[in-house]
Design a protein around this motif. Sequence first.
Motif, mmCIF file in Angstrom:
data_model
loop_
_atom_site.group_PDB
_atom_site.id
_atom_site.type_symbol
_atom_site.label_atom_id
_atom_site.label_comp_id
_atom_site.label_asym_id
_atom_site.label_seq_id
_atom_site.Cartn_x
_atom_site.Cartn_y
_atom_site.Cartn_z
ATOM 1 N N SER A 44 -0.059 4.630 -1.496
ATOM 2 C CA SER A 44 -1.270 5.328 -1.013
ATOM 3 C C SER A 44 -1.070 5.963 0.357
ATOM 4 O O SER A 44 -1.940 6.691 0.829
ATOM 5 C CB SER A 44 -2.439 4.346 -0.930
ATOM 6 N N CYS A 53 0.509 8.451 3.291
ATOM 7 C CA CYS A 53 0.994 9.834 3.294
ATOM 8 C C CYS A 53 2.528 9.833 3.396
ATOM 9 O O CYS A 53 3.125 8.807 3.733
ATOM 10 C CB CYS A 53 0.364 10.623 4.457
ATOM 11 N N THR A 100 -6.807 8.418 4.531
ATOM 12 C CA THR A 100 -6.420 7.280 3.670
ATOM 13 C C THR A 100 -5.537 6.301 4.453
ATOM 14 O O THR A 100 -5.686 5.083 4.321
ATOM 15 C CB THR A 100 -5.653 7.760 2.409
ATOM 16 N N CYS A 101 -4.641 6.822 5.288
ATOM 17 C CA CYS A 101 -3.779 5.944 6.092
ATOM 18 C C CYS A 101 -4.632 5.165 7.098
ATOM 19 O O CYS A 101 -4.418 3.980 7.329
ATOM 20 C CB CYS A 101 -2.710 6.750 6.830
ATOM 21 N N ALA A 107 -7.719 4.291 6.782
ATOM 22 C CA ALA A 107 -8.492 3.261 6.083
ATOM 23 C C ALA A 107 -7.608 2.044 5.810
ATOM 24 O O ALA A 107 -8.035 0.897 5.997
ATOM 25 C CB ALA A 107 -9.051 3.824 4.781
ATOM 26 N N ILE A 108 -6.384 2.299 5.407
ATOM 27 C CA ILE A 108 -5.467 1.174 5.126
ATOM 28 C C ILE A 108 -5.124 0.455 6.431
ATOM 29 O O ILE A 108 -5.122 -0.772 6.513
ATOM 30 C CB ILE A 108 -4.185 1.682 4.419
ATOM 31 N N HIS A 149 0.821 -1.220 0.000
ATOM 32 C CA HIS A 149 0.000 0.000 0.000
ATOM 33 C C HIS A 149 0.853 1.266 0.000
ATOM 34 O O HIS A 149 0.311 2.361 0.155
ATOM 35 C CB HIS A 149 -0.870 0.035 1.263
#
Length: 427
Positions: free
Chosen positions: A191, A193, A214-215, A217-218, A188
């Motif tokens: 994606s 930061c 986004t972090c 969510a991953i 990942h």
Amino acid sequence: MAELVASVKGMNDILPPTSAAWQRVEAAARRVFTAYGYGEIRTPIVEHTELFARGIGESTDVVGKEMYTFTDRSDRSLTLRPEMTAGCARAYLEHGLAGSEPVTRWWYCGPMFRYERMQVGRYRQFWQIGAEAYGVAEPTIDAEQIAMLHALYTDLGVDGLTACINNVGAGEDRVRYRAALVAYFTPHVASLCGDCQRRLAQNPLRILDCKVPTCRAIAADAPQPVAYLADATRAHFDGMQAALAEMGIPFRLEPRLVRGLDYYTGTVFEIVSSSANLGAQTTVVGGGRYDGLIEQLGGPATPAFGFAFGVERALLAMGAAGVGAGTPPALFIATRGAAARQRATVLAQALRTAGFVVEVEHREVSMKAQLRRAEKLAATYVLAIGDDELAKNQGALRHMASRTEQPLASLSAADSAAIAQAIAVAR
Ligand code: AMP
């Protein structure tokens, strides 16, 4: 007119009566922590920059982005302390306590400094209260500190307390967990930061703490540290939970909880409150075990457990009790003329020795204005001393709430015991 100089952005004055609420928190901490055997430590506000770089970790936001670092006149790099654990560890080593005390328990209270982005509840000078226990590896002390915090916050009137606990592993289990995180996050990486891309190499555990959506969510599906615990760490974690359960301290496992600083090993925890005063930010305190820190700073392997909380946040959780109120005088002495002021000053001096809060009006202003001020201060009694009272050495103690008066046979400091009794009786 000369231009005013303002305070530094993010650094606040704490004025009365707000400061009274601060004193209440500090007094409660002192009382509760003393009962658990903790003594107060005070360290310098400034330390060598290297202490924080080595103690807190280069990959943390605190060290990487937020320190107030400067060179002094001798070209030494110094830093305003961003937290206290590193300073306490330094003091523990510098004073040779590892060799002279099997167990050391310290608590502290003081200002910390972080160059943070301005946001609600985040300051650049803020206050922390915390504690550190060195020398105990057994899990009951983890539970004892959490119970101590539960006792403190209960004392402060904060309700709905739950300890969220996790174990981030130590030694070998931490190595295995780290490898699992690297394996999980590597596909990942594009994606994540920028900070997390750096964290992946330095300390992948930090990614679990990232606030970027986004972090987050991953990270939601990342492996959890408890699945990687070795038997000894597992037993430690179980032992702590058994002690918490038997003490009746509410707690729950929070498998994703990691703390923002690199030095944690094993137990980590946060205490949350469901108090409506806190809004969305429910955490009131966090801490955990950092068995590797003392060694990392050049000392012998020493187990350690500690926590810190922000005083500003604690006051918020306390709601109205965290706002602070002044101490109303038991007696306000209104005066007219220099001789009356001198008599009032001498009398008040004697009454304060007897334990009363007494305020004297030293300004030559109208009686009406003085009475208004006594009312504003919520004084219980007012004694007016003017020419008449001075000449007769007599006066009347006016009870403000009931608007009743009682005569005083003497206004002399030598007779203050009788006046003190009159104040005490009707209080
Ligand atoms: P930390 O040392 O980052 O684990 O923070 C411990 C506690 O200190 C937090 O839960 C906050 O209550 C408080 N704190 C940390 N940074 C700040 C800040 N910049 N302003 C106000 N409080 C803070």
